[in-house]
Design a protein around this motif. Structure first.
Motif, short mmCIF file in Angstrom:
data_model
loop_
_atom_site.label_atom_id
_atom_site.label_comp_id
_atom_site.label_asym_id
_atom_site.label_seq_id
_atom_site.Cartn_x
_atom_site.Cartn_y
_atom_site.Cartn_z
N ALA A 1 0.86 -1.20 0.00
CA ALA A 1 0.00 0.00 0.00
C ALA A 1 0.89 1.24 0.00
N PRO A 2 1.69 1.44 -1.01
CA PRO A 2 2.70 2.51 -1.00
C PRO A 2 2.13 3.91 -0.89
N ASP A 3 0.90 4.12 -1.36
CA ASP A 3 0.32 5.46 -1.30
C ASP A 3 -0.05 5.87 0.12
N ASN A 4 -0.19 4.90 1.02
CA ASN A 4 -0.64 5.18 2.38
C ASN A 4 0.42 4.89 3.44
N CYS A 5 1.62 4.54 3.02
CA CYS A 5 2.68 4.19 3.97
C CYS A 5 3.93 4.99 3.61
N SER A 6 4.34 5.87 4.51
CA SER A 6 5.45 6.76 4.21
C SER A 6 6.77 6.02 4.05
N LEU A 7 6.91 4.85 4.66
CA LEU A 7 8.14 4.09 4.51
C LEU A 7 8.36 3.60 3.08
N ALA A 8 7.29 3.48 2.32
CA ALA A 8 7.40 2.89 0.99
C ALA A 8 8.08 3.80 -0.02
N HIS A 9 8.29 5.06 0.32
CA HIS A 9 8.86 5.99 -0.67
C HIS A 9 10.31 5.66 -1.01
N GLU A 10 10.97 4.87 -0.16
CA GLU A 10 12.37 4.55 -0.42
C GLU A 10 12.54 3.45 -1.46
N ASN A 11 11.42 2.90 -1.94
CA ASN A 11 11.45 1.86 -2.97
C ASN A 11 12.30 0.65 -2.57
N LYS A 12 12.24 0.32 -1.30
CA LYS A 12 12.92 -0.86 -0.81
C LYS A 12 11.93 -2.02 -0.69
N THR A 13 12.46 -3.23 -0.69
CA THR A 13 11.60 -4.39 -0.46
C THR A 13 11.19 -4.44 1.00
N ALA A 14 10.19 -5.25 1.30
CA ALA A 14 9.75 -5.40 2.68
C ALA A 14 10.89 -5.92 3.55
N ALA A 15 11.65 -6.88 3.04
CA ALA A 15 12.78 -7.43 3.81
C ALA A 15 13.83 -6.37 4.08
N GLU A 16 14.08 -5.50 3.11
CA GLU A 16 15.08 -4.44 3.30
C GLU A 16 14.60 -3.42 4.33
N LEU A 17 13.31 -3.07 4.30
CA LEU A 17 12.76 -2.15 5.29
C LEU A 17 12.85 -2.74 6.69
N GLU A 18 12.49 -4.02 6.82
CA GLU A 18 12.54 -4.66 8.13
C GLU A 18 13.98 -4.69 8.66
N GLN A 19 14.93 -5.03 7.82
CA GLN A 19 16.32 -5.06 8.27
C GLN A 19 16.80 -3.67 8.67
N ALA A 20 16.36 -2.64 7.96
CA ALA A 20 16.74 -1.28 8.32
C ALA A 20 16.24 -0.92 9.71
N VAL A 21 15.04 -1.39 10.06
CA VAL A 21 14.49 -1.09 11.39
C VAL A 21 15.22 -1.89 12.46
N TRP A 22 15.57 -3.14 12.17
CA TRP A 22 16.39 -3.89 13.13
C TRP A 22 17.71 -3.17 13.38
N SER A 23 18.32 -2.68 12.33
CA SER A 23 19.58 -1.95 12.47
C SER A 23 19.39 -0.67 13.27
N LEU A 24 18.23 -0.01 13.06
CA LEU A 24 17.91 1.19 13.83
C LEU A 24 17.80 0.88 15.31
N MET A 25 17.11 -0.20 15.65
CA MET A 25 16.98 -0.57 17.06
C MET A 25 18.34 -0.84 17.69
N GLU A 26 19.21 -1.50 16.94
CA GLU A 26 20.54 -1.79 17.46
C GLU A 26 21.35 -0.51 17.63
N ARG A 27 21.15 0.43 16.71
CA ARG A 27 21.91 1.68 16.76
C ARG A 27 21.53 2.52 17.98
N VAL A 28 20.20 2.64 18.26
CA VAL A 28 19.79 3.47 19.40
C VAL A 28 20.08 2.78 20.73
N LYS A 29 20.38 1.50 20.69
CA LYS A 29 20.80 0.82 21.91
C LYS A 29 22.11 1.43 22.42
N TYR A 30 23.02 1.72 21.51
CA TYR A 30 24.32 2.26 21.87
C TYR A 30 24.40 3.78 21.72
#
Length: 529
Positions: free
Chosen positions: A262-291
Motif C-alpha cells: 500500500a505505498p500510497d498510504n505508507c510513508s516508509l514505501a517511498h524509499e522503494n525498498k523491499t519489505a525485507a530491506e525495510l525490516e532489516q533497516a528497522v532492526w539496524s535502527l533498534m541496534e543503533r539506538v541501543k548504543y
C-alpha cells in the motif's frame, strides 16, 4: 504454598444453591469520575466473599460494576466481560468499548464489567509505598536485550521486587488470583437475579479467566466467547508464556510487507525498498539506538522505548501508518518530524500504568505454579523465549524473573486440565496473525471445551475487535442472539486492510446505516503480558 488439601477442597467446591429472580445490585447512573462513556452507563456495587477458601469468614470484598443497558429492550439478560491484562480495569474498558460491543453482541443484552481483584479500588495490592521505589521499579523493568548485563540485573531486581511485594501485600497477595475472580463472576450472576447462567466474553487474558470459570462451573455456562485466546496451561504451569509469541515475528514482518503493498498510504514505501530491506533497516535502527540513544528535549529514545512503541503498535493495524511515519523520520534523519510523531505514538501506545503494572505482577505471579531458585535455572526459559521470537523474546523476561522468585501463591488456584463439557458450547475467536495470542492457542483451548468452535479472522491484530469485519459482526451477533455457532473451519475476511484507514464505524455504517454510537477513534489496543 497452597496445601494440596486446600487445592482439593477448592476444586471440588460448587456454588451454593441460589434462588434467582431477586436481584440485589442497586444500579444508578455513573458519574464522570467513576466511568467515562459516550453511552448511558450505570454503576453498582456487590459484596462478595473476600476469601472463598474460608467459608466461615464474614470478610467481604466490594466489587465495583458498570452496566451499559441493552440498546433493544427488553433485555435478554447480561453479558459479563473481561478485557485482559491481567491487571486491566473492567469499568473503564467497558465505557470505551461498549459502543462497538453492543452491535457485536446483537444489541439485546446488558453489558457488564467490574474491576477485577487487585485493580481499580478493589483489594489493595502494591509493591512499593513511595514515589522513589515506584520510579525504580518502573525504570528497572527493561527489555532483556537492552544491554549485555540486562538479564543478570533483571534476575537480581526480580528478587528485590518479589520481596517488596511480599512485605507490602502478603495479606492480600493470595486473594487476587484468577480462580477467585472466576468465583466473583458466578457471584455476580447470582446477584443479577436473571436465570442463574453465565454469559461471558473474555479478551486476551480474559480468555484464561473464561477457560477457568468454564472448567470450574461448566453447568453454569449459557454462552461464552473467548476472543484472542491465551494458552491457560502455560499461563499457570510454565516459567514463561511461550506459545503467545510463536507468530509475533510474522506480524512484525507484516508491518513492512503491508506497507510495500500500500505505498500510497505508507510513508516508509517511498524509499522503494523491499519489505525485507525495510525490516532489516528497522532492526539496524533498534541496534543503533541501543548504543546511541537519541535525545528529544527532555526525552531519550533508546532501545527499550523504540521497541516498546513498535510492540504496542502490533496490537492493531490502525497504528501502523503513524508508526511507519516515525520509522521513516528516524531512518531519514528528519528530526523536525520525529519529535511530534514520537510524542504522538508514546501518548497513544503508552504502556501500563503503575497500578496496572503492579496488578499484573501480583495476579500473574500468584497464579503461576512454578518457581526457579537460581539464575542459571532461568536460562533455558530465556533461551526458549529468544528462539521463539526475535521481536518479543526479550520483552517479558522482567515479569518472568519476578514470578520465578514470587513468594505468594494464589489461594485455591485452579489445578485442572481444562477438559470439560459446558452446558452450552463456547465460541472461540482467533486472528490469523495475532502476535500476542496465536490462532494455535484457540484450537488448543477448543480441544478441551467439548462442542466448541473456532472462528478464524484473517488479518493482523490482537483479538477480533482490532479487525473491522462484517463477517465477524454477523457471527458474533448470531451466537449471542441464537446460540448459533459458525461451521468449523469458517474464516472471516476483514474489511480493513492495513494502511486503509477503514474503521468499525465504516463497517457498521454499511451494515446498519447508523454510526451515531461509534466514534472513529474507538479501537482495541490493551496491553497484554
Amino acid at each position: 504454598m497452597v496445601s494440596f488439601r486446600t487445592i482439593f477442597q477448592f476444586s471440588l467446591a460448587t456454588a451454593k444453591s441460589t434462588s434467582y429472580g431477586n436481584p440485589n445490585i442497586q444500579w444508578g447512573n455513573c458519574n464522570e469520575t467513576e466511568v467515562s462513556s459516550t453511552l448511558p452507563i450505570q454503576c453498582g456495587n456487590l459484596d462478595v466473599p473476600l476469601d472463598y477458601t474460608e467459608p466461615t469468614s464474614n470478610a467481604k470484598l466490594t466489587l465495583q460494576l458498570a452496566k451499559v443497558p441493552a440498546l433493544s429492550q427488553p433485555s435478554k439478560g447480561s453479558i459479563l466481560l473481561n478485557f485482559g491484562g491481567p491487571g486491566e480495569t473492567g469499568r473503564d474498558s467497558l465505557g470505551l468499548l461498549a459502543s462497538l460491543l453492543q452491535p457485536l453482541s446483537g444489541s439485546h443484552y446488558d453489558l457488564i464489567a467490574f474491576d477485577p481483584r487487585g485493580t481499580g479500588n478493589t483489594i489493595s495490592f502494591s509493591c512499593v509505598n513511595n514515589e522513589l521505589d515506584m520510579a525504580t521499579l518502573v525504570s528497572e523493568f527493561v527489555l532483556g536485550n537492552s544491554s549485555d548485563v540486562a538479564l543478570g540485573r533483571l534476575w537480581a531486581r526480580g528478587a528485590i521486587d518479589a520481596n517488596l511485594c511480599f512485605s507490602m501485600s502478603n495479606e492480600t497477595g493470595g486473594l487476587i488470583g484468577t480462580a477467585f475472580v472466576a468465583r466473583d463472576l458466578i457471584s455476580v450472576v447470582d446477584a443479577l437475579g436473571e436465570d442463574g447462567m453465565l454469559r461471558y466474553w473474555g479478551f486476551s487474558y480474559g480468555t484464561t479467566l473464561g477457560a477457568t470459570v468454564a472448567s470450574m462451573f461448566p453447568e453454569r455456562i449459557d454462552k461464552m466467547i473467548l476472543d484472542g485466546v491465551q494458552n491457560p496451561h502455560q499461563y499457570y504451569h510454565s516459567l514463561a508464556d511461550f506459545e503467545e509469541w510463536t507468530i509475533s515475528d510474522l506480524v512484525f514482518s507484516g508491518i513492512f510487507s503491508s506497507c510495500v503493498a500500500a505505498p500510497d498510504n505508507c510513508s516508509l514505501a517511498h524509499e522503494n525498498k523491499t519489505a525485507a530491506e525495510l525490516e532489516q533497516a528497522v532492526w539496524s535502527l533498534m541496534e543503533r539506538v541501543k548504543y546511541h540513544p537519541i535525545p528529544f528535549g527532555n526525552f531519550l529514545l533508546d532501545y527499550s522505548t523504540l521497541k516498546s512503541v513498535i510492540v504496542q503498535s502490533m496490537y492493531s493495524t490502525s497504528s501502523w501508518p503513524t508508526l511507519a511515519s516515525l520509522l521513516d523520520a528516524l531512518l531519514t534523519g528528519n528530526t523536525s518530524a520525529e519529535s511530534a510523531i514520537l510524542i504522538s505514538l508514546i501518548t497513544s501506545t503508552a504502556g501500563s500504568s503503575e497500578q496496572t503494572l503492579q496488578a499484573t505482577i501480583g495476579i500473574h505471579c500468584g497464579d503461576r505454579s512454578v518457581r526457579a531458585s537460581l539464575f542459571d535455572d532461568m536460562l533455558p526459559t530465556i533461551d526458549r523465549l529468544y528462539n521463539t521470537s526475535r521481536i518479543m523474546g526479550d520483552v517479558t523476561p522482567a515479569l518472568s524473573m519476578i514470578c520465578a522468585q514470587w513468594k505468594m501463591d494464589a489461594k485455591g488456584r485452579y489445578e485442572g486440565d481444562f477438559q470439560v463439557k459446558t452446558k452450552n458450547p463456547a465460541l472461540l475467536i482467533g486472528n490469523t496473525f495475532d502476535g500476542f495470542t496465536p490462532l494455535a492457542s484457540a484450537y488448543n483451548v477448543s480441544s478441551g471445551l467439548e462442542g466448541s468452535v473456532v472462528l478464524e479472522v484473517n488479518g493482523y491484530g490482537h483479538s477480533s475487535i482490532s479487525l473491522p469485519s462484517a463477517c465477524t459482526l454477523k457471527n458474533t451477533a448470531a451466537y449471542w442472539l441464537n446460540g448459533t455457532l459458525p461451521k468449523p473451519g469458517t474464516v472471516c475476511q476483514v474489511d480493513s486492510p492495513p494502511y486503509s484507514n477503514i474503521t468499525w464505524a465504516d463497517v457498521l455504517a454499511k451494515a446498519s446505516g447508523n454510526t451515531t454510537r461509534l466514534n472513529k477513534r474507538d479501537t482495541y489496543a490493551l496491553p497484554m503480558f
